[in-house]
Design a protein around this motif. Structure first.
Motif, PDB file in Angstrom:
ATOM      1  N   HIS A 187     106.728  75.543  90.653  1.00  0.00           N
ATOM      2  CA  HIS A 187     105.586  74.864  90.038  1.00  0.00           C
ATOM      3  C   HIS A 187     105.315  73.514  90.692  1.00  0.00           C
ATOM      4  N   ILE A 188     104.066  73.110  90.631  1.00  0.00           N
ATOM      5  CA  ILE A 188     103.682  71.761  91.041  1.00  0.00           C
ATOM      6  C   ILE A 188     103.844  70.886  89.808  1.00  0.00           C
ATOM      7  N   ALA A 189     105.033  70.332  89.649  1.00  0.00           N
ATOM      8  CA  ALA A 189     105.356  69.631  88.411  1.00  0.00           C
ATOM      9  C   ALA A 189     106.575  68.754  88.630  1.00  0.00           C
ATOM     10  N   PHE A 190     106.787  67.820  87.702  1.00  0.00           N
ATOM     11  CA  PHE A 190     108.075  67.135  87.652  1.00  0.00           C
ATOM     12  C   PHE A 190     108.709  67.436  86.305  1.00  0.00           C
ATOM     13  N   LEU A 206     107.503  71.523  82.050  1.00  0.00           N
ATOM     14  CA  LEU A 206     106.781  71.204  83.271  1.00  0.00           C
ATOM     15  C   LEU A 206     105.733  70.138  82.981  1.00  0.00           C
ATOM     16  N   LEU A 207     105.815  68.997  83.642  1.00  0.00           N
ATOM     17  CA  LEU A 207     104.881  67.897  83.425  1.00  0.00           C
ATOM     18  C   LEU A 207     104.029  67.680  84.671  1.00  0.00           C
ATOM     19  N   PRO A 208     102.774  67.275  84.492  1.00  0.00           N
ATOM     20  CA  PRO A 208     101.872  67.137  85.641  1.00  0.00           C
ATOM     21  C   PRO A 208     102.226  65.944  86.512  1.00  0.00           C
ATOM     22  N   VAL A 209     102.035  66.112  87.814  1.00  0.00           N
ATOM     23  CA  VAL A 209     102.196  64.987  88.730  1.00  0.00           C
ATOM     24  C   VAL A 209     100.857  64.272  88.850  1.00  0.00           C
ATOM     25  N   LEU A 235     109.697  70.021  92.054  1.00  0.00           N
ATOM     26  CA  LEU A 235     109.292  69.599  93.391  1.00  0.00           C
ATOM     27  C   LEU A 235     108.302  68.452  93.376  1.00  0.00           C
ATOM     28  N   GLY A 236     107.634  68.235  92.258  1.00  0.00           N
ATOM     29  CA  GLY A 236     106.717  67.105  92.146  1.00  0.00           C
ATOM     30  C   GLY A 236     107.393  65.825  91.705  1.00  0.00           C
TER      31      GLY A 236
END
Length: 460
Positions: free
Chosen positions: A94-97, A110-113, A65-66
């Motif tokens: 998750h808050i991730a791309f 999962l990678l940080p936005v 979703l990020g």
């Protein structure tokens, strides 16, 4: 915001420990990785748990979703189907791309936005689209990260608070990830807990990890350390969490150790009394240079989140507009540059810690090799064991970033070897050919095709 239903203390359901989970005393609920189950053929263990009244929450890992692209409707439909099949009170992500579309690359992780206004606008619009498509409420998890983005405009607490204000989404707070980011990015967990809207809390994750060379690895394969339980106590001192869940994904311990970790979680929760505050009485975490242009204050935004959700386009208009294509393009370019550096060996984008990018790249390659071996355990056996398999796979991975899922990656790896007439042992090569043919549903490419593909690979 309407209070969440009480979940209690639970554990992440994994097939390797399914029998043990059914025997754990006092278990209130379980969480299952959504992508690992089929709603039409649920595992017998989950059916028994559901029949016994144990709540089950699907936890997605692939929506991204990020990411700069809007959510895949098919993935949203699949997540909703799993929620319905399990009778779930909510779903989480998750808050991730996790991928980019140009170039087409998959992180497998999962990678940080970036905590920027652009990335927040994209995330909020993507969350609204997901909320409109899902049949139950959505909760989003803060992720663990090895690296930070340059030029960030918001703190973690500001980013999470504005996300809740603008979408009404619930939060899944992983206290192990708060500790990871304290070690890896110098962030203060207490400051995050002090400033985020805990009224939006859906539940909490607790997990183990390990520190190597000054980097904390969120492995989910080690016991929960005291420092993570201390953070659970910190959170509990602020709010009574609706649910707390133990995560374990690898190196599963004996059943007695799992029961002991759950007991330690219960003891931590029982030994701390929360001092509950209301969102209206809190100092908004998102006070910043841009706060003068923010939309409704926190108390109003969250209190209206219980009303029936308007379609995403209507909410975008009321909220000052969604993320236009220019904003999405800026986010896409940044994410593509980072992901290409991580999985395709392109130069590290300016401003990133090159050492941390290298650490993350190695971690992604190692995870990729491990997941493929787990999905296709025949491959290490055919190649002569774990060490030769891993060496061959990491060589392959350097020149072949993942563009689809792990199952496709396993087939591509096998084809990569066969094109090069590997392995050298003819008997092993015959076994690999048979394995590839059984799963690909076709004959391996003829020699002229192998040469052509090898040539393309060298000139790409």
């Amino acid at each position: 915001m309407k209070p969440m239903a009480h979940l209690g203390v639970g554990i992440g359901w994994r097939p390797e420990i399914a029998d043990a989970i059914e025997r754990l005393p006092g278990l209130d609920w379980v969480e299952v990785v959504a992508e690992n189950i089929c709603p039409d053929h649920l595992p017998e263990s989950l059916l028994r748990l559901r029949g016994a009244g144990t709540r089950i929450v699907p936890h997605g890992v692939s929506l991204g979703l990020g990411g700069a692209d809007r959510p895949d409707p098919a993935k949203l439909t699949a997540l909703g189907e799993r929620a319905v099949a399990l009778g779930a009170p909510l779903v989480s992500e998750h808050i991730a791309f996790v991928r980019t579309s140009s170039p087409a690359l998959e992180a497998g992780h999962l990678l940080p936005v970036p905590r920027t206004r652009d990335a927040l606008a994209v995330l909020c619009e993507n969350v609204r689209i997901a909320q409109d498509a899902l049949p139950v409420p959505l909760a989003l998890e803060n992720i663990a990260a090895l690296l930070s983005w340059p030029g960030e405009e918001l703190t973690e607490a500001q980013f999470l608070t504005e996300l809740v204000e603008r979408t009404g989404v619930r939060l899944l707070i992983d206290v192990a990830n708060l500790h990871t980011n304290r070690v890896n990015r110098g962030e203060d967990p207490a400051a995050v807990l002090d400033a985020i809207p805990l009224e939006a809390l859906a539940y909490v994750h607790v997990a183990g990890g390990i520190e190597r060379d000054g980097v904390w690895h969120d492995t989910h394969a080690h016991p929960v350390p005291p420092v993570v339980l201390d953070l659970l106590a910190e959170l509990r001192s602020r709010v009574d969490p609706p649910g707390v869940l133990l995560e374990r994904d690898d190196d599963f311990p004996p059943e007695t150790e799992l029961a002991g970790e759950l007991s330690a979680i219960r003891t931590t929760l029982a030994s701390t009394t929360p001092a509950i505050t209301t969102l209206a009485s809190r100092t908004p975490a998102s006070t910043s240079v841009a706060s003068a242009t923010r939309r409704p204050p926190a108390a109003t935004a969250v209190s209206t989140a219980v009303a029936p959700a308007a379609p995403a386009r209507e909410r975008d208009a009321a909220d000052g507009g969604g993320a236009d294509e220019t904003v999405r393009t800026r986010v896409a370019l940044g994410q593509a540059a980072l992901l290409s550096a991580l999985v395709a060996g392109t130069p590290v984008p300016e401003g990133f810690d090159r050492g941390r990018v290298r650490v993350q790249a190695r971690a992604l390659a190692a995870k990729r090799a491990g997941v493929v071996a787990g999905l296709a355990p025949e491959l290490p056996a055919i190649l002569g064991g774990e060490a030769p398999y891993r060496a061959a796979f990491l060589t392959y991975a350097k020149g072949r970033p993942m563009t689809a899922g792990y199952r496709r990656d396993a087939l591509d790896f096998a084809e990569h070897l066969l094109i090069r007439d590997l392995p050298a042992d003819q008997a092993a090569r015959r076994r690999l050919t048979a394995w590839w043919r059984d799963r690909a549903g076709a004959r391996p490419p003829r020699r002229v095709v192998r040469w052509a593909r090898a040539l393309v690979g060298r000139t790409a």
